[in-house]
Design a protein around this motif. Structure first.
Motif, PDB file in Angstrom:
ATOM      1  N   GLY A  26       0.862  -1.119  -0.021  1.00 57.69           N
ATOM      2  CA  GLY A  26      -0.236   0.000  -0.153  1.00 57.69           C
ATOM      3  C   GLY A  26       0.897   1.398   0.092  1.00 57.69           C
ATOM      4  N   LEU A  27       1.468   1.289   0.891  1.00 59.77           N
ATOM      5  CA  LEU A  27       2.324   2.762   0.998  1.00 59.77           C
ATOM      6  C   LEU A  27       3.698   2.517   0.378  1.00 59.77           C
ATOM      7  N   GLY A  28       4.257   1.393   0.061  1.00 59.30           N
ATOM      8  CA  GLY A  28       5.386   1.279  -0.793  1.00 59.30           C
ATOM      9  C   GLY A  28       6.683   1.340   0.030  1.00 59.30           C
ATOM     10  N   CYS A  29       6.808   0.861   1.248  1.00 56.77           N
ATOM     11  CA  CYS A  29       7.954   0.757   2.119  1.00 56.77           C
ATOM     12  C   CYS A  29       8.672  -0.400   1.723  1.00 56.77           C
ATOM     13  N   ARG A  30       9.865  -0.567   1.870  1.00 54.37           N
ATOM     14  CA  ARG A  30      10.645  -1.523   1.752  1.00 54.37           C
ATOM     15  C   ARG A  30      10.733  -2.438   2.966  1.00 54.37           C
ATOM     16  N   ALA A  85      -1.886   6.331  -2.354  1.00 49.70           N
ATOM     17  CA  ALA A  85      -2.494   6.049  -1.230  1.00 49.70           C
ATOM     18  C   ALA A  85      -4.375   5.677  -1.657  1.00 49.70           C
ATOM     19  N   ARG A  86      -4.633   6.494  -2.562  1.00 50.56           N
ATOM     20  CA  ARG A  86      -6.209   6.335  -2.993  1.00 50.56           C
ATOM     21  C   ARG A  86      -6.227   5.403  -4.089  1.00 50.56           C
ATOM     22  N   ALA A  87      -5.133   4.965  -4.687  1.00 50.55           N
ATOM     23  CA  ALA A  87      -5.127   3.905  -5.709  1.00 50.55           C
ATOM     24  C   ALA A  87      -4.948   2.555  -5.035  1.00 50.55           C
ATOM     25  N   GLN A  88      -4.235   2.644  -3.650  1.00 55.81           N
ATOM     26  CA  GLN A  88      -4.269   1.637  -2.790  1.00 55.81           C
ATOM     27  C   GLN A  88      -5.389   1.143  -1.955  1.00 55.81           C
ATOM     28  N   ARG A  99      -2.985  23.672   6.231  1.00 53.34           N
ATOM     29  CA  ARG A  99      -2.877  24.029   7.518  1.00 53.34           C
ATOM     30  C   ARG A  99      -2.079  25.496   7.667  1.00 53.34           C
ATOM     31  N   PHE A 100      -2.526  26.329   8.870  1.00 54.60           N
ATOM     32  CA  PHE A 100      -1.816  27.611   9.043  1.00 54.60           C
ATOM     33  C   PHE A 100      -1.539  28.480   7.411  1.00 54.60           C
ATOM     34  N   ALA A 101      -2.707  28.172   6.861  1.00 54.08           N
ATOM     35  CA  ALA A 101      -2.821  29.082   5.624  1.00 54.08           C
ATOM     36  C   ALA A 101      -2.477  30.417   5.647  1.00 54.08           C
ATOM     37  N   GLY A 102      -1.473  31.158   4.699  1.00 53.05           N
ATOM     38  CA  GLY A 102      -1.267  32.488   4.670  1.00 53.05           C
ATOM     39  C   GLY A 102      -0.121  32.844   5.725  1.00 53.05           C
ATOM     40  N   THR A 103       0.430  31.820   6.520  1.00 54.39           N
ATOM     41  CA  THR A 103       1.449  32.184   7.491  1.00 54.39           C
ATOM     42  C   THR A 103       2.739  31.409   7.219  1.00 54.39           C
ATOM     43  N   PRO A 104       3.697  31.853   7.763  1.00 53.97           N
ATOM     44  CA  PRO A 104       4.954  31.158   7.434  1.00 53.97           C
ATOM     45  C   PRO A 104       5.030  29.649   8.000  1.00 53.97           C
ATOM     46  N   LEU A 105       4.043  29.396   8.776  1.00 54.21           N
ATOM     47  CA  LEU A 105       4.014  27.948   9.198  1.00 54.21           C
ATOM     48  C   LEU A 105       3.131  27.136   7.873  1.00 54.21           C
ATOM     49  N   GLU A 106       2.561  27.781   6.883  1.00 55.31           N
ATOM     50  CA  GLU A 106       1.759  27.099   6.043  1.00 55.31           C
ATOM     51  C   GLU A 106       2.481  25.775   5.598  1.00 55.31           C
ATOM     52  N   HIS A 107       1.402  24.633   5.279  1.00 55.52           N
ATOM     53  CA  HIS A 107       1.696  23.472   5.030  1.00 55.52           C
ATOM     54  C   HIS A 107       0.599  22.525   4.758  1.00 55.52           C
ATOM     55  N   ARG A 108       0.797  21.396   3.751  1.00 52.33           N
ATOM     56  CA  ARG A 108      -0.225  20.816   3.516  1.00 52.33           C
ATOM     57  C   ARG A 108      -0.063  19.461   4.355  1.00 52.33           C
ATOM     58  N   SER A 109      -1.262  18.782   4.767  1.00 52.70           N
ATOM     59  CA  SER A 109      -1.160  17.405   5.450  1.00 52.70           C
ATOM     60  C   SER A 109      -2.223  16.384   4.860  1.00 52.70           C
ATOM     61  N   LEU A 110      -1.484  15.088   4.965  1.00 51.63           N
ATOM     62  CA  LEU A 110      -2.332  14.004   4.435  1.00 51.63           C
ATOM     63  C   LEU A 110      -2.011  13.095   5.553  1.00 51.63           C
ATOM     64  N   PHE A 111      -3.156  12.611   6.192  1.00 44.53           N
ATOM     65  CA  PHE A 111      -3.011  11.732   7.405  1.00 44.53           C
ATOM     66  C   PHE A 111      -3.821  10.292   6.776  1.00 44.53           C
ATOM     67  N   ASN A 118      -2.898   2.991  13.588  1.00 44.50           N
ATOM     68  CA  ASN A 118      -1.999   4.086  13.906  1.00 44.50           C
ATOM     69  C   ASN A 118      -1.990   5.078  12.904  1.00 44.50           C
ATOM     70  N   TRP A 119      -2.047   6.368  13.153  1.00 47.41           N
ATOM     71  CA  TRP A 119      -2.092   7.288  12.403  1.00 47.41           C
ATOM     72  C   TRP A 119      -0.566   7.770  11.928  1.00 47.41           C
ATOM     73  N   LEU A 120      -0.665   8.192  10.586  1.00 49.56           N
ATOM     74  CA  LEU A 120       0.619   8.553   9.939  1.00 49.56           C
ATOM     75  C   LEU A 120       0.192   9.862   9.242  1.00 49.56           C
ATOM     76  N   GLU A 121       1.177  10.903   9.220  1.00 55.71           N
ATOM     77  CA  GLU A 121       1.255  12.250   8.791  1.00 55.71           C
ATOM     78  C   GLU A 121       2.032  12.490   7.575  1.00 55.71           C
ATOM     79  N   PHE A 122       1.668  12.891   6.562  1.00 57.00           N
ATOM     80  CA  PHE A 122       2.727  13.048   5.662  1.00 57.00           C
ATOM     81  C   PHE A 122       2.441  14.582   5.021  1.00 57.00           C
ATOM     82  N   LYS A 123       3.511  15.577   4.984  1.00 51.47           N
ATOM     83  CA  LYS A 123       3.181  16.879   4.876  1.00 51.47           C
ATOM     84  C   LYS A 123       4.511  17.474   3.961  1.00 51.47           C
ATOM     85  N   HIS A 124       3.952  18.712   3.519  1.00 53.91           N
ATOM     86  CA  HIS A 124       4.947  19.620   2.778  1.00 53.91           C
ATOM     87  C   HIS A 124       4.785  20.944   3.162  1.00 53.91           C
ATOM     88  N   TYR A 125       5.756  21.622   3.554  1.00 52.63           N
ATOM     89  CA  TYR A 125       5.846  22.946   4.119  1.00 52.63           C
ATOM     90  C   TYR A 125       6.140  23.774   2.813  1.00 52.63           C
TER      91      TYR A 125
END
Length: 159
Positions: A26-30, A85-88, A99-111, A118-125
């Motif tokens: 699913g996630l593509g880990c080795r 993730a959607r395809a799998q 999250r934190f749109a328009g601030t220096p902390l702005e980032h996109r999150s995928l849980f 177990n919850w996993l978070e993937f993000k890009h700042y």
């Protein structure tokens, strides 16, 4: 050990077979070593170890108290993971969001939520300095009313 140290994380699971399928296919880990009690995985160059828990695991209903994941250097990497993730058919912890749109902390999150809950978070700042810096900005995590839950994420742009 020369070079950059690798991060190691151990976490509980209730089914090693389902865990291996979810993380590898699913996630593509080795996949690394596996015993009757544990499974070693590589995620983004780091070592995860899934340990079989024979008792009940506290089932979280949202991202707290714990979650783990990766911070991607590019938005395209996060997009590619979301598509995978959607395809799998992996369970999302709500829709991806800004999250934190328009601030220096702005980032996109995928849980994502694994078969053991177990919850996993993937993000890009947008601003790489926000990953571990910007100490003068006190915002960290969600406000109490904006937390993601297994039933779906709030579409908040301020947290």
């Amino acid at each position: 050990m020369p070079g950059t140290p690798l991060f190691h994380l151990a976490f509980p699971v209730i089914d090693l077979e389902a865990t291996e399928r979810w993380y590898v296919q699913g996630l593509g880990c080795r996949r690394g070593r596996r015993s009757a009690e544990a499974l070693v995985l590589e995620l983004g160059g780091h070592q995860l170890v899934a340990h079989l828990e024979h008792g009940a695991i506290h089932k979280q209903t949202g991202i707290y108290p714990r979650h783990f994941g990766l911070v991607f250097a590019s938005a395209e990497e996060l997009d590619a993971l979301e598509q995978r993730a959607r395809a799998q058919g992996l369970q999302l912890g709500g829709e991806p969001r800004l999250r934190f749109a328009g601030t220096p902390l702005e980032h996109r999150s995928l849980f994502l939520i694994d078969p053991s809950g177990n919850w996993l978070e993937f993000k890009h700042y947008s601003n790489p300095e926000a990953i571990t810096g910007l100490e003068d900005h006190p915002l960290v995590g969600e406000r109490r009313g904006d937390r993601c839950s297994a039933g779906g994420a709030q579409k908040s742009t301020s947290s």
